[in-house]
Design an enzyme around this catalytic site. Structure first.
Site, short mmCIF file in Angstrom:
data_model
loop_
_atom_site.label_atom_id
_atom_site.label_comp_id
_atom_site.label_asym_id
_atom_site.label_seq_id
_atom_site.Cartn_x
_atom_site.Cartn_y
_atom_site.Cartn_z
N GLU A 1 1.09 3.68 2.00
CA GLU A 1 1.70 4.15 3.37
C GLU A 1 3.04 3.28 3.49
O GLU A 1 3.96 3.79 3.88
CB GLU A 1 0.65 4.14 4.58
CG GLU A 1 -0.28 5.11 4.28
CD GLU A 1 -1.55 4.49 3.56
OE1 GLU A 1 -2.74 5.09 4.00
OE2 GLU A 1 -1.53 3.66 2.64
N HIS B 1 0.57 -1.19 0.23
CA HIS B 1 0.11 0.00 -0.12
C HIS B 1 1.00 1.15 0.18
O HIS B 1 2.06 1.19 0.33
CB HIS B 1 -0.85 0.11 1.17
CG HIS B 1 -1.97 -1.13 1.12
ND1 HIS B 1 -3.33 -1.02 2.05
CD2 HIS B 1 -2.04 -2.31 0.49
CE1 HIS B 1 -3.83 -2.24 1.75
NE2 HIS B 1 -3.26 -2.88 0.92
N CYS C 1 -5.61 1.94 6.10
CA CYS C 1 -6.52 0.77 6.53
C CYS C 1 -5.86 0.30 7.57
O CYS C 1 -4.80 0.76 8.14
CB CYS C 1 -6.41 -0.30 5.23
SG CYS C 1 -4.73 -1.00 5.09
N CYS D 1 -2.13 -0.43 7.28
CA CYS D 1 -1.04 0.60 7.37
C CYS D 1 -1.07 1.65 8.46
O CYS D 1 -0.14 2.03 8.70
CB CYS D 1 -1.85 1.38 5.99
SG CYS D 1 -1.44 0.69 4.52
#
Length: 516
Positions: free
Chosen positions: A417, A415, A445, A448
């Site tokens: 991040e 992801h 999420c 993350c």
């Protein structure tokens, strides 16, 4: 008479066998990365054994055993797809979040990028590069510059598998350096690349101290010196040394000879290179030398393990041999080049890595969120993943950046991040991002969010909410419900520039994309 001839023949055969045994002994445990029948290497061994023998008329005292080596293309690769220092400058211009190039620097970066693959650089590219490199790194302390170089060296080499830039040395030539040092030769690197790049690159790979590394130079100054001349300013404990944009010398051709004379003060007896930029150094070594001397040229003729050109190399072989140089064939003489586990891929990602960032047409109020949006846009235009970009900020500077690459890498954990955290940790060489803040286009999420906490990031600023993520098809909210909400993290998670990030999400919805 026949008996005399037989005795003579026996003596000749004994000498041949002895010479063969001596050569084999010389290879054992020393030159394991070479093919034992390499003519240039055998010439080198014979030379060293001769000039280190105190009973030989060609004996050279240790104080005068000076060997000079070019770096790119002689000690390390230069065909991935171009010189290491060119790659570093491209990284500085296009991929360093701490540097903001002006339009002139960007234009030079595009020239560097667009002509590297086919080697169609404009005339005097070596000098143009040196001048732009001086400007691009100006203001950096020597420690900051070394850190930047170290970070880039840790990256995987373009065009190969199983090798980082830090490991892109020709292993057979490293054996030559070791062999010479074991025989009391003082080895110098005399490179056209920046002296401080060479120092950082070579450290830990070969035992050549900083003071024996010569290269391109820029002027240095003290941090508080200002416009004062060095004669009019006294260095203090509050100072450190920084690079300036003043190019002092591009260390190629005759400039190599001048630098050798000034910095070494002795005429070399051995010289190693690979190009026309080294011929002056070679000729200085083998001409009018009071000692027996020799020069060696590598030719890049290996098209299977490296990106050589056999036809071009053959022409160079003839040219170098006519000049009196020994020729080292990478194809025929090297048992391995970079190591048996390193494989040539045959493809480069150079143009993709240094592509211009496309304009998003979106303007955020916060400059760090603007950078996160641009990072996300880069990802969605190349279909790397969802519209999630992130940057990590410390002391007002972006020290890490990344975007969602789930689809590009087939990695469900990649992801935005996480990518930014990984980049920041690599750049700072730490797992602890205390004192840092993270800006992301979408509320993290659970994975993350916890990654940010594990990294000790002080605070997270996000654009679109978990609910906004759901509206474009992402499942963050369903996972989030397992955690019974985020109310207790109100001080840690702060929403900024939601409207700008919603524009980004809108662009994403209009594109063809894959949900996951």
């Amino acid at each position: 008479m026949k008996r005399f001839a037989a005795v003579l023949m026996s003596l000749v055969m004994a000498c041949v066998l002895f010479a063969g045994a001596a050569t084999a002994e010389s290879f054992t445990g020393i030159f394991e990365e070479w093919n034992p029948d390499a003519p240039a290497l055998n010439a080198l061994i014979e030379y060293v054994e001769d000039v280190t023998d105190e009973d030989s008329p060609d004996y050279i005292p240790p104080v005068d055993r000076i060997a000079t080596f070019d770096m790119d293309g002689t000690l390390c690769g230069e065909l991935y797809p171009t010189y290491l220092e060119y790659y570093l400058l491209a990284r500085r211009i296009f991929a360093d979040p701490t540097y903001e190039p002006d339009e002139e620097m960007l234009e030079f970066g595009r020239i560097l990028r667009d002509h590297a693959l086919d080697k169609s650089f404009p005339d005097h590219m070596d000098l143009l590069h040196a001048e732009h490199a001086a400007k691009a790194y100006a203001g950096m302390t020597l420690a900051e510059f070394a850190e930047f170089v170290t970070q880039q060296l840790a990256r995987d080499v373009d065009g190969f598998e199983g090798m980082t830039y830090a490991g892109s040395f020709y292993l057979p030539m490293i054996e030559v350096v070791d062999y010479l040092e074991e025989n009391d030769f003082k080895v110098y690197v005399c490179s056209g690349s920046d002296r401080f790049i060479c120092r950082t690159f070579i450290e830990g790979m070969v035992d050549i101290p900083y003071e024996q590394i010569i290269g391109m130079d820029v002027a240095l100054e003290a941090t508080n010196q200002g416009d004062a001349d060095g004669l009019d300013y006294a260095y203090t404990g509050a100072d450190t040394l920084i690079r300036t944009d003043k190019l002092l010398i591009k260390n190629l051709k005759t400039n190599k000879v001048l630098q050798i004379a000034q910095e070494i003060g002795r005429q070399p007896v051995l010289s190693f290179g690979n190009s026309g930029g080294d011929t002056s150094m070679h000729n200085f070594t083998i001409c009018d030398n009071r000692y027996k001397s020799a020069a060696f040229m590598l030719i890049a003729d290996d098209e299977e393990r490296d990106y050589g050109n056999t036809e071009k190399a053959q022409g160079l072989r003839e040219k170098w041999e006519a000049a009196g140089y020994h020729v080292i064939s990478m194809k025929d003489d090297f048992r391995t080049i970079y190591g048996d586990d390193v494989k040539k891929t045959g493809t480069f990602h150079w143009l993709e890595e240094f592509a211009d960032r496309e304009e998003t047409g979106i303007t955020a109020d916060n400059p760090y969120m603007q950078s996160a949006i641009e990072e996300a846009y880069e990802g969605i235009t190349h279909q790397h993943g969802g519209p999630f970009g992130a940057v990590v900020v410390k002391d007002g500077k972006i020290i890490g950046q990344g975007h969602n690459q789930v689809l590009a890498d087939n990695d469900p954990t990649c992801h935005g991040e996480v990518s930014a955290i990984r980049d920041a940790c690599a750049n700072l060489e730490t797992y602890d991002l205390t004192g840092c803040e993270l800006y992301t286009t979408g509320e993290p999420c659970p994975m993350c969010l916890f990654a940010c906490m594990w990294a000790n990031i002080d605070r997270v600023y996000y654009g679109c909410t978990i609910e906004d993520n759901a509206l474009i098809g992402f499942r963050d909210e369903a996972f989030d419900n397992l955690l019974n909400g985020r109310e207790q993290l109100a001080d840690y998670l702060v929403c900024v520039d939601r409207d700008a990030c919603l524009e980004l999400f809108g662009l994403y919805k209009e594109m063809s994309h894959t949900l996951y």
